[in-house]
Design a protein around this motif. Structure first.
Motif, PDB file in Angstrom:
ATOM      1  N   PRO A  20      13.098   3.763   5.220  1.00  0.00           N
ATOM      2  CA  PRO A  20      12.495   3.287   3.975  1.00  0.00           C
ATOM      3  C   PRO A  20      11.364   4.210   3.519  1.00  0.00           C
ATOM      4  O   PRO A  20      10.678   4.817   4.331  1.00  0.00           O
ATOM      5  CB  PRO A  20      11.968   1.895   4.335  1.00  0.00           C
ATOM      6  CG  PRO A  20      11.832   1.888   5.807  1.00  0.00           C
ATOM      7  CD  PRO A  20      12.831   2.866   6.346  1.00  0.00           C
ATOM      8  N   ARG A  21      11.217   4.329   2.222  1.00  0.00           N
ATOM      9  CA  ARG A  21      10.231   5.255   1.676  1.00  0.00           C
ATOM     10  C   ARG A  21       9.453   4.584   0.545  1.00  0.00           C
ATOM     11  O   ARG A  21      10.042   3.998  -0.357  1.00  0.00           O
ATOM     12  CB  ARG A  21      10.967   6.495   1.144  1.00  0.00           C
ATOM     13  CG  ARG A  21      10.107   7.712   0.947  1.00  0.00           C
ATOM     14  CD  ARG A  21      10.985   8.945   0.834  1.00  0.00           C
ATOM     15  NE  ARG A  21      11.822   8.956  -0.355  1.00  0.00           N
ATOM     16  CZ  ARG A  21      11.390   9.314  -1.574  1.00  0.00           C
ATOM     17  NH1 ARG A  21      10.149   9.691  -1.769  1.00  0.00           N
ATOM     18  NH2 ARG A  21      12.215   9.308  -2.600  1.00  0.00           N
ATOM     19  N   VAL A  22       8.132   4.667   0.622  1.00  0.00           N
ATOM     20  CA  VAL A  22       7.306   4.223  -0.508  1.00  0.00           C
ATOM     21  C   VAL A  22       7.373   5.312  -1.563  1.00  0.00           C
ATOM     22  O   VAL A  22       7.236   6.493  -1.253  1.00  0.00           O
ATOM     23  CB  VAL A  22       5.842   3.981  -0.068  1.00  0.00           C
ATOM     24  CG1 VAL A  22       4.990   3.589  -1.262  1.00  0.00           C
ATOM     25  CG2 VAL A  22       5.777   2.897   1.008  1.00  0.00           C
ATOM     26  N   VAL A  88       9.123   0.934  -3.912  1.00  0.00           N
ATOM     27  CA  VAL A  88       9.851   1.649  -2.866  1.00  0.00           C
ATOM     28  C   VAL A  88      11.028   2.398  -3.488  1.00  0.00           C
ATOM     29  O   VAL A  88      11.408   2.144  -4.630  1.00  0.00           O
ATOM     30  CB  VAL A  88      10.323   0.699  -1.743  1.00  0.00           C
ATOM     31  CG1 VAL A  88       9.134  -0.030  -1.120  1.00  0.00           C
ATOM     32  CG2 VAL A  88      11.353  -0.306  -2.249  1.00  0.00           C
ATOM     33  N   GLN A  93      15.300  -1.190   0.469  1.00  0.00           N
ATOM     34  CA  GLN A  93      14.182  -0.799   1.328  1.00  0.00           C
ATOM     35  C   GLN A  93      13.084  -1.856   1.399  1.00  0.00           C
ATOM     36  O   GLN A  93      12.217  -1.789   2.258  1.00  0.00           O
ATOM     37  CB  GLN A  93      13.614   0.540   0.868  1.00  0.00           C
ATOM     38  CG  GLN A  93      14.591   1.677   1.143  1.00  0.00           C
ATOM     39  CD  GLN A  93      14.044   3.029   0.752  1.00  0.00           C
ATOM     40  OE1 GLN A  93      12.961   3.137   0.205  1.00  0.00           O
ATOM     41  NE2 GLN A  93      14.808   4.064   1.039  1.00  0.00           N
ATOM     42  N   TRP A  97      11.369  -2.355   4.863  1.00  0.00           N
ATOM     43  CA  TRP A  97       9.937  -2.342   5.174  1.00  0.00           C
ATOM     44  C   TRP A  97       9.514  -3.587   5.946  1.00  0.00           C
ATOM     45  O   TRP A  97       8.575  -3.538   6.750  1.00  0.00           O
ATOM     46  CB  TRP A  97       9.113  -2.188   3.893  1.00  0.00           C
ATOM     47  CG  TRP A  97       9.018  -0.761   3.466  1.00  0.00           C
ATOM     48  CD1 TRP A  97       9.573  -0.196   2.359  1.00  0.00           C
ATOM     49  CD2 TRP A  97       8.355   0.308   4.151  1.00  0.00           C
ATOM     50  NE1 TRP A  97       9.290   1.142   2.323  1.00  0.00           N
ATOM     51  CE2 TRP A  97       8.546   1.477   3.402  1.00  0.00           C
ATOM     52  CE3 TRP A  97       7.620   0.378   5.344  1.00  0.00           C
ATOM     53  CZ2 TRP A  97       8.034   2.715   3.794  1.00  0.00           C
ATOM     54  CZ3 TRP A  97       7.111   1.608   5.733  1.00  0.00           C
ATOM     55  CH2 TRP A  97       7.309   2.750   4.961  1.00  0.00           C
ATOM     56  N   ARG A 100      10.031  -2.723   9.451  1.00  0.00           N
ATOM     57  CA  ARG A 100       9.021  -1.769   9.921  1.00  0.00           C
ATOM     58  C   ARG A 100       7.680  -2.472  10.185  1.00  0.00           C
ATOM     59  O   ARG A 100       7.002  -2.196  11.171  1.00  0.00           O
ATOM     60  CB  ARG A 100       8.808  -0.655   8.881  1.00  0.00           C
ATOM     61  CG  ARG A 100       9.890   0.404   8.864  1.00  0.00           C
ATOM     62  CD  ARG A 100       9.743   1.417   9.999  1.00  0.00           C
ATOM     63  NE  ARG A 100       8.671   2.368   9.758  1.00  0.00           N
ATOM     64  CZ  ARG A 100       8.804   3.490   9.061  1.00  0.00           C
ATOM     65  NH1 ARG A 100       9.968   3.790   8.545  1.00  0.00           N
ATOM     66  NH2 ARG A 100       7.791   4.299   8.894  1.00  0.00           N
ATOM     67  N   LEU A 136       5.043  -4.463  -1.672  1.00  0.00           N
ATOM     68  CA  LEU A 136       6.101  -3.456  -1.795  1.00  0.00           C
ATOM     69  C   LEU A 136       7.282  -4.110  -2.504  1.00  0.00           C
ATOM     70  O   LEU A 136       7.672  -5.229  -2.162  1.00  0.00           O
ATOM     71  CB  LEU A 136       6.541  -2.967  -0.406  1.00  0.00           C
ATOM     72  CG  LEU A 136       5.488  -2.304   0.477  1.00  0.00           C
ATOM     73  CD1 LEU A 136       6.070  -1.988   1.846  1.00  0.00           C
ATOM     74  CD2 LEU A 136       4.950  -1.039  -0.169  1.00  0.00           C
ATOM     75  N   LEU A 189       3.314   3.480   6.972  1.00  0.00           N
ATOM     76  CA  LEU A 189       3.821   3.464   5.592  1.00  0.00           C
ATOM     77  C   LEU A 189       4.336   4.818   5.107  1.00  0.00           C
ATOM     78  O   LEU A 189       4.853   4.922   4.007  1.00  0.00           O
ATOM     79  CB  LEU A 189       2.740   2.942   4.634  1.00  0.00           C
ATOM     80  CG  LEU A 189       2.421   1.437   4.737  1.00  0.00           C
ATOM     81  CD1 LEU A 189       1.493   1.016   3.613  1.00  0.00           C
ATOM     82  CD2 LEU A 189       3.683   0.575   4.709  1.00  0.00           C
TER      83      LEU A 189
END
Ligand SMILES: [Fe+2]
Length: 326
Positions: A20-22, A88, A93, A97, A100, A136, A189
């Motif tokens: 996952p990516r912000v 995100v 994702q 998150w 995570r 998020l 994060l």
């Protein structure tokens, strides 16, 4: 690296990449004990405009933004950060998150099937270890202007009233221990360290991003030793010239100027910092620089360089800059 003499490989093993990516800072909720005065400042002076009102909150967007809002003003007893909200990179994702954060031992709430927040889809919310409420999400309603610009890449026609802040740019928060905060935002994060002001006793401040901006989030050491405060929210202007025009408007309006106009060595930012009527510090920002490669080497300002990092030119920063947060 393959060479011309090697055949193309026929034994590729395909693996799933689902980290996952912000993706970007999307909006910020600011608490104000003076809601009417703050609203007047954010709309008439900064040039944001109201798109929604609900309960004790007013929702605002800047002229260059495509979402329904980037700024929420909420009436509260004290000024400060209500929450920061990050978009995100992919819809699934949001749940990624959640996993995570669970693994990192961070208490969180997942509102799947839509969020109770206005215009916003599935949302993961939590309070980070340094005291900042965070959301998020991926889905967000697009702003549909009644009278759109003929310049199709911009949502509305110019001119905007007042300063005409272009878009929300970044957020600066405080933490007692910047080293710990830097590592948490990096490890949990996925923020990348871009620049830091470093002493042998630890970092005084770090400038981090998830996008190609030099910073989406700055974390500075809290001079009062308190946890989880807001130092400032920053809006982007197109050029340093518009920033000087903004300075004229602040003087005309009697808006208290905390620092600037000037330029930081850090992030190459042209800045002016003011206090909005509710007591929160607001920055107008121009400049900066883009970071495109994945292999950026963080710029470390230490020793005698720290002075130039803080002020490249434009006079010394006042004590309030280091001591006042909300
Ligand atoms: Fe800033």
């Amino acid at each position: 690296m393959s060479t011309a003499t090697e055949p193309a490989t026929s034994t590729v093993e395909y693996v799933e990449v689902t980290t996952p990516r912000v993706h970007n800072l999307h909006h910020v909720e600011v608490f104000t004990p003076k809601p009417e005065e703050s609203l007047d400042f954010f709309t008439r002076v900064l040039g944001l405009h109201e798109t929604h009102r609900e309960g004790q909150s007013v929702y605002l967007r800047a002229c260059g933004e495509w979402g329904r809002y980037s700024t929420v003003l909420t009436e509260a007893a004290q000024p400060g950060l209500g929450h920061m909200a990050w978009q995100v990179a992919e819809p699934d994702q949001v749940e990624g998150w959640a996993r995570r954060l669970k693994d990192a031992g961070v208490e969180h709430k997942l509102e799947a099937g839509g969020s109770s927040a206005f215009a916003q889809g599935d949302t993961l919310s939590f309070t980070g270890p340094f005291g900042h409420r965070t959301e998020l999400f991926y889905d967000f309603e697009r702003y549909e202007p009644a009278d759109p610009s003929k310049l199709l890449s911009q949502p509305i026609k110019f001119p905007m009233p007042g300063i005409g802040a272009r878009r929300l740019d970044h957020l600066n928060i405080t933490a007692r221990n910047v080293d710990e905060a830097r590592d948490w935002y990096s490890d949990v994060l996925g923020f990348k360290l871009r620049e830091a002001a470093r002493t042998p006793e630890g970092d005084l401040g770090v400038w981090m991003s998830v996008s190609s901006q030099v910073h989406d989030l700055a974390i500075m050491r809290d001079g009062m030793g308190e946890r989880g405060r807001l130092h400032h929210i920053a809006y982007c202007l197109d050029t340093p010239e518009t920033l000087l025009r903004a300075a004229d408007m602040f003087v005309e309006e009697g808006t208290p100027i905390d620092a600037g106009p000037g330029k930081h060595g850090l992030t190459q930012a042209f800045f002016i910092y003011v206090f909005e009527p509710g007591g929160n510090r607001v920055e107008l920002f121009a400049g900066g620089y883009p970071i495109h490669g994945p292999d950026w080497k963080p710029v470390i300002w230490d020793g005698a360089n720290i002075e130039k990092a803080v002020v490249w030119y434009g006079g010394q920063l006042p004590d309030t800059f280091f001591n006042v947060a909300t």
